[in-house]
Design a protein around this motif. Structure first.
Motif, PDB file in Angstrom:
ATOM      1  N   TRP A  18       5.948   0.033 -27.541  1.00  0.00           N
ATOM      2  CA  TRP A  18       6.742   0.180 -26.326  1.00  0.00           C
ATOM      3  C   TRP A  18       7.076  -1.189 -25.733  1.00  0.00           C
ATOM      4  CZ3 TRP A  18       9.158   4.376 -24.780  1.00  0.00           C
ATOM      5  CH2 TRP A  18       9.695   4.419 -23.491  1.00  0.00           C
ATOM      6  N   ASP A  19       6.084  -2.074 -25.685  1.00  0.00           N
ATOM      7  CA  ASP A  19       6.292  -3.407 -25.119  1.00  0.00           C
ATOM      8  C   ASP A  19       7.293  -4.215 -25.935  1.00  0.00           C
ATOM      9  OD1 ASP A  19       4.510  -2.764 -23.108  1.00  0.00           O
ATOM     10  OD2 ASP A  19       2.839  -3.912 -23.961  1.00  0.00           O
ATOM     11  N   ILE A  20       7.234  -4.122 -27.257  1.00  0.00           N
ATOM     12  CA  ILE A  20       8.183  -4.852 -28.102  1.00  0.00           C
ATOM     13  C   ILE A  20       9.599  -4.345 -27.866  1.00  0.00           C
ATOM     14  CG2 ILE A  20       8.961  -5.108 -30.510  1.00  0.00           C
ATOM     15  CD1 ILE A  20       6.031  -5.553 -31.265  1.00  0.00           C
ATOM     16  N   LEU A  21       9.772  -3.045 -27.798  1.00  0.00           N
ATOM     17  CA  LEU A  21      11.102  -2.488 -27.535  1.00  0.00           C
ATOM     18  C   LEU A  21      11.614  -2.928 -26.166  1.00  0.00           C
ATOM     19  CD1 LEU A  21      10.595   1.101 -28.949  1.00  0.00           C
ATOM     20  CD2 LEU A  21      12.120  -0.656 -29.879  1.00  0.00           C
ATOM     21  N   GLU A  22      10.735  -2.914 -25.186  1.00  0.00           N
ATOM     22  CA  GLU A  22      11.125  -3.299 -23.829  1.00  0.00           C
ATOM     23  C   GLU A  22      11.541  -4.766 -23.757  1.00  0.00           C
ATOM     24  OE1 GLU A  22       9.554  -1.730 -19.660  1.00  0.00           O
ATOM     25  OE2 GLU A  22       8.077  -2.956 -20.713  1.00  0.00           O
ATOM     26  N   VAL A  23      10.754  -5.646 -24.336  1.00  0.00           N
ATOM     27  CA  VAL A  23      11.078  -7.073 -24.309  1.00  0.00           C
ATOM     28  C   VAL A  23      12.352  -7.355 -25.113  1.00  0.00           C
ATOM     29  CG1 VAL A  23      10.302  -9.348 -25.096  1.00  0.00           C
ATOM     30  CG2 VAL A  23       8.740  -7.882 -23.841  1.00  0.00           C
ATOM     31  N   THR A  24      12.515  -6.678 -26.242  1.00  0.00           N
ATOM     32  CA  THR A  24      13.687  -6.883 -27.080  1.00  0.00           C
ATOM     33  C   THR A  24      14.968  -6.463 -26.367  1.00  0.00           C
ATOM     34  OG1 THR A  24      12.376  -6.507 -29.067  1.00  0.00           O
ATOM     35  CG2 THR A  24      14.752  -6.298 -29.294  1.00  0.00           C
ATOM     36  N   HIS A  25      14.932  -5.345 -25.663  1.00  0.00           N
ATOM     37  CA  HIS A  25      16.162  -4.792 -25.100  1.00  0.00           C
ATOM     38  C   HIS A  25      16.345  -5.044 -23.610  1.00  0.00           C
ATOM     39  CE1 HIS A  25      17.292  -2.902 -28.829  1.00  0.00           C
ATOM     40  NE2 HIS A  25      16.034  -2.528 -28.973  1.00  0.00           N
ATOM     41  N   GLU A  26      15.298  -5.400 -22.895  1.00  0.00           N
ATOM     42  CA  GLU A  26      15.423  -5.700 -21.470  1.00  0.00           C
ATOM     43  C   GLU A  26      15.031  -7.125 -21.140  1.00  0.00           C
ATOM     44  OE1 GLU A  26      13.109  -2.835 -19.283  1.00  0.00           O
ATOM     45  OE2 GLU A  26      14.822  -1.503 -19.102  1.00  0.00           O
ATOM     46  N   GLY A  27      14.213  -7.751 -21.957  1.00  0.00           N
ATOM     47  CA  GLY A  27      13.725  -9.092 -21.684  1.00  0.00           C
ATOM     48  C   GLY A  27      12.399  -9.049 -20.947  1.00  0.00           C
ATOM     49  N   THR A  28      11.807 -10.205 -20.786  1.00  0.00           N
ATOM     50  CA  THR A  28      10.540 -10.304 -20.058  1.00  0.00           C
ATOM     51  C   THR A  28      10.798 -10.176 -18.567  1.00  0.00           C
ATOM     52  OG1 THR A  28      10.723 -12.695 -19.836  1.00  0.00           O
ATOM     53  CG2 THR A  28       9.591 -11.864 -21.808  1.00  0.00           C
ATOM     54  N   ASN A  29       9.746 -10.116 -17.773  1.00  0.00           N
ATOM     55  CA  ASN A  29       9.899 -10.028 -16.318  1.00  0.00           C
ATOM     56  C   ASN A  29      10.642 -11.237 -15.772  1.00  0.00           C
ATOM     57  OD1 ASN A  29       8.667  -7.546 -16.096  1.00  0.00           O
ATOM     58  ND2 ASN A  29       6.637  -8.403 -15.757  1.00  0.00           N
ATOM     59  N   ASP A  30      10.414 -12.420 -16.352  1.00  0.00           N
ATOM     60  CA  ASP A  30      11.127 -13.619 -15.907  1.00  0.00           C
ATOM     61  C   ASP A  30      12.621 -13.502 -16.166  1.00  0.00           C
ATOM     62  OD1 ASP A  30       8.748 -14.753 -15.085  1.00  0.00           O
ATOM     63  OD2 ASP A  30       8.433 -15.850 -16.965  1.00  0.00           O
ATOM     64  N   VAL A  31      12.982 -12.954 -17.322  1.00  0.00           N
ATOM     65  CA  VAL A  31      14.400 -12.773 -17.654  1.00  0.00           C
ATOM     66  C   VAL A  31      15.034 -11.767 -16.696  1.00  0.00           C
ATOM     67  CG1 VAL A  31      15.989 -11.898 -19.423  1.00  0.00           C
ATOM     68  CG2 VAL A  31      14.117 -13.401 -20.078  1.00  0.00           C
ATOM     69  N   GLY A  74      19.699   1.646 -30.589  1.00  0.00           N
ATOM     70  CA  GLY A  74      19.867   0.235 -30.252  1.00  0.00           C
ATOM     71  C   GLY A  74      20.811   0.011 -29.087  1.00  0.00           C
ATOM     72  N   MET A  75      21.402   1.074 -28.567  1.00  0.00           N
ATOM     73  CA  MET A  75      22.333   0.963 -27.440  1.00  0.00           C
ATOM     74  C   MET A  75      21.805   1.756 -26.254  1.00  0.00           C
ATOM     75  SD  MET A  75      25.878   1.416 -29.602  1.00  0.00           S
ATOM     76  CE  MET A  75      26.687   2.120 -28.223  1.00  0.00           C
ATOM     77  N   ASN A  76      22.072   1.264 -25.046  1.00  0.00           N
ATOM     78  CA  ASN A  76      21.726   1.959 -23.806  1.00  0.00           C
ATOM     79  C   ASN A  76      20.229   2.227 -23.706  1.00  0.00           C
ATOM     80  OD1 ASN A  76      22.237   3.033 -21.329  1.00  0.00           O
ATOM     81  ND2 ASN A  76      23.626   4.620 -22.053  1.00  0.00           N
ATOM     82  N   TYR A  77      19.446   1.161 -23.808  1.00  0.00           N
ATOM     83  CA  TYR A  77      17.987   1.257 -23.817  1.00  0.00           C
ATOM     84  C   TYR A  77      17.436   1.884 -22.538  1.00  0.00           C
ATOM     85  CZ  TYR A  77      13.092  -0.047 -23.679  1.00  0.00           C
ATOM     86  OH  TYR A  77      11.736   0.004 -23.567  1.00  0.00           O
ATOM     87  N   ARG A  78      17.970   1.495 -21.388  1.00  0.00           N
ATOM     88  CA  ARG A  78      17.431   2.013 -20.119  1.00  0.00           C
ATOM     89  C   ARG A  78      17.529   3.532 -20.049  1.00  0.00           C
ATOM     90  NH1 ARG A  78      19.608  -1.951 -15.381  1.00  0.00           N
ATOM     91  NH2 ARG A  78      18.649  -3.854 -16.157  1.00  0.00           N
ATOM     92  N   PHE A  79      18.664   4.070 -20.482  1.00  0.00           N
ATOM     93  CA  PHE A  79      18.868   5.517 -20.498  1.00  0.00           C
ATOM     94  C   PHE A  79      17.846   6.179 -21.416  1.00  0.00           C
ATOM     95  CE2 PHE A  79      21.095   9.143 -22.538  1.00  0.00           C
ATOM     96  CZ  PHE A  79      21.222   9.958 -21.424  1.00  0.00           C
ATOM     97  N   TRP A  80      17.687   5.630 -22.615  1.00  0.00           N
ATOM     98  CA  TRP A  80      16.745   6.177 -23.590  1.00  0.00           C
ATOM     99  C   TRP A  80      15.312   6.110 -23.075  1.00  0.00           C
ATOM    100  CZ3 TRP A  80      12.757   3.677 -26.215  1.00  0.00           C
ATOM    101  CH2 TRP A  80      12.140   4.424 -27.222  1.00  0.00           C
ATOM    102  N   LYS A  81      14.969   4.989 -22.448  1.00  0.00           N
ATOM    103  CA  LYS A  81      13.607   4.778 -21.957  1.00  0.00           C
ATOM    104  C   LYS A  81      13.204   5.862 -20.951  1.00  0.00           C
ATOM    105  CE  LYS A  81      11.565   1.369 -18.977  1.00  0.00           C
ATOM    106  NZ  LYS A  81      11.600  -0.013 -18.511  1.00  0.00           N
TER     107      LYS A  81
END
Length: 139
Positions: free
Chosen positions: A109-122, A21-28
């Motif tokens: 993958w999309d749910i994790l991405e939106v949850t931890h990074e937000g949508t493209n607009d965000v 749940g921490m440092n999503y970009r690194f994990w991704k």
């Protein structure tokens, strides 16, 4: 004494990196590299949708039964199961239950991405806010 890492235990070529749940970009990035090292077809399944073998019947394409697929089609279809397995093994229990009801690896993958990074607009709004903050910065 070694510091406690927020993303789980050390690296392994046999086990995907754990996401707590921490440092999503690194994990991704680490998961993408891990999956591609196994087979790029698996990553394609995560980025796009799973391969579904189809057959034309009465000018309509329908899903081909598993038993009628060629060896190549079966391998591509199996990538979907492998990709879901990798993603679920790479998540702690909190993150797992967030995606456990998903039908496809792409949906997970999309749910994790939106949850931890937000949508493209965000993402775009954050970028513009940082640029504006930089431009307004005064010493």
């Amino acid at each position: 004494m070694a510091e406690k890492l927020p993303f789980g235990k050390g690296a392994s070529i046999n086990r995907p990196p754990l996401f707590c749940g921490m440092n999503y970009r690194f994990w991704k990035v680490r998961v993408k590299i891990f999956v591609e090292s196994i087979d790029r077809g698996i990553w394609d399944t995560i980025e796009n949708d799973p391969f579904v073998p189809k057959v034309q019947k009465d000018n309509v394409f329908i899903e081909k039964p598993w038993s009628q697929g060629t060896k190549s089609e079966s391998k591509k279809a199996q990538f979907h199961c492998i990709s879901k397995n990798i993603i679920t093994f790479a998540l702690n229990s909190n993150e797992f239950f967030r995606v456990s009801e998903c039908a496809s690896a792409k949906e997970m993958w999309d749910i994790l991405e939106v949850t931890h990074e937000g949508t493209n607009d965000v993402k775009r709004a954050r970028k513009h806010a940082i640029i504006q903050e930089y431009e307004m910065f005064r010493m």
